[in-house]
Design an enzyme around this catalytic site. Sequence first.
Site, mmCIF file in Angstrom:
data_model
loop_
_atom_site.group_PDB
_atom_site.id
_atom_site.type_symbol
_atom_site.label_atom_id
_atom_site.label_comp_id
_atom_site.label_asym_id
_atom_site.label_seq_id
_atom_site.Cartn_x
_atom_site.Cartn_y
_atom_site.Cartn_z
ATOM 1 N N ARG A 1 0.831 -1.207 0.000
ATOM 2 C CA ARG A 1 0.000 0.000 0.000
ATOM 3 C C ARG A 1 0.866 1.259 0.000
ATOM 4 O O ARG A 1 0.509 2.277 -0.591
ATOM 5 C CB ARG A 1 -0.928 -0.021 1.220
ATOM 6 N N HIS B 1 0.541 4.548 -2.407
ATOM 7 C CA HIS B 1 0.318 5.903 -1.910
ATOM 8 C C HIS B 1 1.506 6.823 -2.167
ATOM 9 O O HIS B 1 1.343 8.028 -2.281
ATOM 10 C CB HIS B 1 -0.061 5.868 -0.429
ATOM 11 N N ASP B 2 2.716 6.268 -2.237
ATOM 12 C CA ASP B 2 3.858 7.109 -2.596
ATOM 13 C C ASP B 2 3.804 7.465 -4.073
ATOM 14 O O ASP B 2 3.816 8.636 -4.445
ATOM 15 C CB ASP B 2 5.178 6.394 -2.268
ATOM 16 N N GLY C 1 4.493 10.998 -7.932
ATOM 17 C CA GLY C 1 5.514 10.032 -8.327
ATOM 18 C C GLY C 1 6.201 9.310 -7.184
ATOM 19 O O GLY C 1 6.004 9.626 -6.014
ATOM 20 N N ASP D 1 8.737 9.061 -5.086
ATOM 21 C CA ASP D 1 9.808 9.945 -4.630
ATOM 22 C C ASP D 1 9.946 9.946 -3.115
ATOM 23 O O ASP D 1 10.597 10.815 -2.547
ATOM 24 C CB ASP D 1 9.514 11.379 -5.100
ATOM 25 N N SER E 1 8.017 10.893 -1.001
ATOM 26 C CA SER E 1 7.398 12.063 -0.363
ATOM 27 C C SER E 1 6.429 11.623 0.742
ATOM 28 O O SER E 1 6.180 12.369 1.685
ATOM 29 C CB SER E 1 6.659 12.916 -1.394
ATOM 30 N N ASN F 1 -4.272 8.869 4.173
ATOM 31 C CA ASN F 1 -3.041 8.212 4.613
ATOM 32 C C ASN F 1 -3.019 7.913 6.102
ATOM 33 O O ASN F 1 -2.024 7.385 6.612
ATOM 34 C CB ASN F 1 -1.823 9.079 4.257
ATOM 35 N N PRO G 1 -7.485 8.048 -4.602
ATOM 36 C CA PRO G 1 -8.853 7.642 -4.913
ATOM 37 C C PRO G 1 -9.661 7.301 -3.659
ATOM 38 O O PRO G 1 -9.111 6.828 -2.672
ATOM 39 C CB PRO G 1 -8.692 6.423 -5.812
ATOM 40 N N HIS H 1 -5.794 -5.478 -3.421
ATOM 41 C CA HIS H 1 -6.703 -5.696 -2.295
ATOM 42 C C HIS H 1 -6.950 -7.179 -2.006
ATOM 43 O O HIS H 1 -7.924 -7.527 -1.363
ATOM 44 C CB HIS H 1 -8.023 -4.960 -2.532
ATOM 45 N N SER H 2 -6.062 -8.008 -2.475
ATOM 46 C CA SER H 2 -6.112 -9.426 -2.116
ATOM 47 C C SER H 2 -5.588 -9.657 -0.710
ATOM 48 O O SER H 2 -5.847 -10.696 -0.115
ATOM 49 C CB SER H 2 -5.229 -10.239 -3.068
HETATM 50 C C1 HEM Z 1 -9.589 2.918 -6.151
HETATM 51 C C2 HEM Z 1 -8.401 2.743 -5.639
HETATM 52 C C3 HEM Z 1 -8.169 2.369 -4.203
HETATM 53 C C4 HEM Z 1 -8.895 2.700 -3.098
HETATM 54 C C5 HEM Z 1 -10.153 3.551 -3.018
HETATM 55 C C6 HEM Z 1 -8.261 2.075 -1.972
HETATM 56 C C7 HEM Z 1 -8.682 2.173 -0.669
HETATM 57 C C8 HEM Z 1 -8.204 1.432 0.373
HETATM 58 C C9 HEM Z 1 -8.739 1.437 1.708
HETATM 59 C C10 HEM Z 1 -9.906 2.285 2.187
HETATM 60 C C11 HEM Z 1 -8.019 0.552 2.440
HETATM 61 C C12 HEM Z 1 -8.226 0.188 3.910
HETATM 62 C C13 HEM Z 1 -7.247 0.892 4.779
HETATM 63 C C14 HEM Z 1 -7.473 0.588 6.232
HETATM 64 O O1 HEM Z 1 -8.578 0.234 6.621
HETATM 65 O O2 HEM Z 1 -6.505 0.689 7.019
HETATM 66 C C15 HEM Z 1 -7.024 -0.004 1.575
HETATM 67 C C16 HEM Z 1 -6.099 -0.933 1.952
HETATM 68 C C17 HEM Z 1 -5.138 -1.461 1.129
HETATM 69 N N1 HEM Z 1 -4.892 -1.079 -0.179
HETATM 70 FE FE1 HEM Z 1 -6.042 0.110 -1.301
HETATM 71 N N2 HEM Z 1 -7.173 1.380 -2.420
HETATM 72 C C18 HEM Z 1 -7.079 1.525 -3.769
HETATM 73 C C19 HEM Z 1 -6.118 0.988 -4.591
HETATM 74 C C20 HEM Z 1 -5.061 0.215 -4.177
HETATM 75 C C21 HEM Z 1 -3.977 -0.229 -5.011
HETATM 76 C C22 HEM Z 1 -3.810 0.146 -6.484
HETATM 77 C C23 HEM Z 1 -3.158 -0.981 -4.231
HETATM 78 C C24 HEM Z 1 -1.876 -1.682 -4.583
HETATM 79 C C25 HEM Z 1 -1.548 -2.073 -5.782
HETATM 80 C C26 HEM Z 1 -3.756 -1.034 -2.930
HETATM 81 C C27 HEM Z 1 -3.260 -1.755 -1.874
HETATM 82 C C28 HEM Z 1 -3.851 -1.836 -0.626
HETATM 83 C C29 HEM Z 1 -3.413 -2.755 0.405
HETATM 84 C C30 HEM Z 1 -2.305 -3.793 0.271
HETATM 85 C C31 HEM Z 1 -4.212 -2.508 1.522
HETATM 86 C C32 HEM Z 1 -4.124 -3.203 2.890
HETATM 87 C C33 HEM Z 1 -3.160 -2.435 3.751
HETATM 88 C C34 HEM Z 1 -2.817 -3.119 5.063
HETATM 89 O O3 HEM Z 1 -3.471 -4.078 5.456
HETATM 90 O O4 HEM Z 1 -1.860 -2.668 5.703
HETATM 91 N N3 HEM Z 1 -4.897 -0.273 -2.908
HETATM 92 N N4 HEM Z 1 -7.141 0.551 0.329
#
Ligand code: HEM
Length: 374
Positions: A117, A121-122, A127, A129, A131, A149, A217, A247-248
């Site tokens: 994640r 977010h970086d 980019g 970087d 940041s 974040n 997003p 999100h797997s």
């Molecule tokens: C529409 C785009 C995306 C949205 C709205 C989104 C939103 C979120 C949200 C709300 C969480 C939960 C955070 C929490 O409850 O602590 C999350 C977790 C996560 N996201 Fe996304 N995300 C997006 C795209 C991505 C992408 C592109 C990746 C990586 C390629 C990603 C990887 C992750 C991972 C790995 C977690 C779990 C983090 C953890 O358990 O420490 N996300 N995301």
Amino acid sequence: MLTSIFGIGNMRKLSLLVLILCILISVKNQNAEIKKSSSSSKTAVKWPYSSWDSFPSVFLSPLTSMEDDDGEVSWHSNRSLEYDFYRDSCPEAERIIRRVVHELYEVNSSVAPALLRLVFHDCFIEGCDASILLDAATGIDSEKDSPPNKNLKGFDIIDKIKSEIEMVCPGVVSCADIVALAGREGVVQAGGPFYPLYTGRRDAMHSFRDVATSELPSPNADLSETLASFASRGFDLRETVSLLGGHSIGVIHCKFFQNRLYNFGRTNKPDPSLDTGFLNLLRSRCNDRMNMAYEGPGVDFGTLYYRSLLQGKGILYSDQQLMAGIDTGIWVRAYASDISLFPRDFALAMMKLSNLRVLTGSKGQVRLHCSKVA
Ligand code: HEM
Ligand SMILES: *[C@@H]1O[C@H](CO)[C@@H](O)[C@H](O)[C@H]1NC(C)=O
Ligand SMILES: *[C@@H]1O[C@H](CO)[C@@H](O)[C@H](O)[C@H]1NC(C)=O
């Protein structure tokens, strides 16, 4: 068809053709392998590359021709990242990163999603970087203080890696490279694909809190908003669908989908796109947070995520929205049914993500502590 492509004499088209052929051949080989060994088919269909050495160079062509069609380079790597940038200055760097992530993962598998994640977010904001790592200070509006974040984790892991590397080669390896490489190691540890990364990213001297607030997003975004957001970083529809496969793994706090359960769009009703059984499951299970892989780890990194979407069981609204469009739905279906396709697409999309708008050459700096400008 071949003559017309060669006739154009455009190297980029040629390399794209070779890439497609390579994917087709590899899909064919893998299908053959499935037939050969049904018992060991699970391992046979994995993305077959586990290191740089075995990675066919043809897959690297997207890295070296990353301009848009109009030659716009601003969101992409511009060829100044290099293969093994630290080969002379810090040959141990990549090994240290791999070892630390591996050791931490053995005791706490949550490091993998945290690191993945962090890359997203970086790289998504101004980019790759680093940041995202800067603490608030005079003149620094920290991205960490931006609402999207707030739950970001893994900063301590990056600091640990950085301090181990500093002991061996001080002031050489950028935090931006550490974020990208550690994210990759996290993916590999979690059972996802290996993807090669060039290095030589440099660290920003600014953090972009307000950009992060407005441009990361939202989990409540509908399909067109999500697609537009990724398109603005150069990702097409297929790449966007595959990136969300991130999100797997990991956890998700209930507050990010609470509205879907009780009061969706101020209707006082749940989100109608939620499967009823799943609605009840989410209501009963979610106190504070829940696992992305709520049914237990899937057979393969990715598969379960897309299968859940097919069944209307995506946790985030923005995830489930991938089924709201015909084109995105086609890719969800493809990734759910062909378990060798997703790792390939995810690897290529992660390479692209990890190269967004990097600072190279004399731009930026190499920080000594990742949370502070040097
Ligand atoms: C529409 C785009 C995306 C949205 C709205 C989104 C939103 C979120 C949200 C709300 C969480 C939960 C955070 C929490 O409850 O602590 C999350 C977790 C996560 N996201 Fe996304 N995300 C997006 C795209 C991505 C992408 C592109 C990746 C990586 C390629 C990603 C990887 C992750 C991972 C790995 C977690 C779990 C983090 C953890 O358990 O420490 N996300 N995301
Ligand atoms: C496991 O790692 C995650 C991510 O770095 C961290 O937030 C969490 O506190 C760690 N858990 C334990 C028990 O150390
Ligand atoms: C590409 O690299 C050159 C040389 O290091 C640098 O001056 C330029 O700003 C870079 N462009 C981008 C978009 O990162």
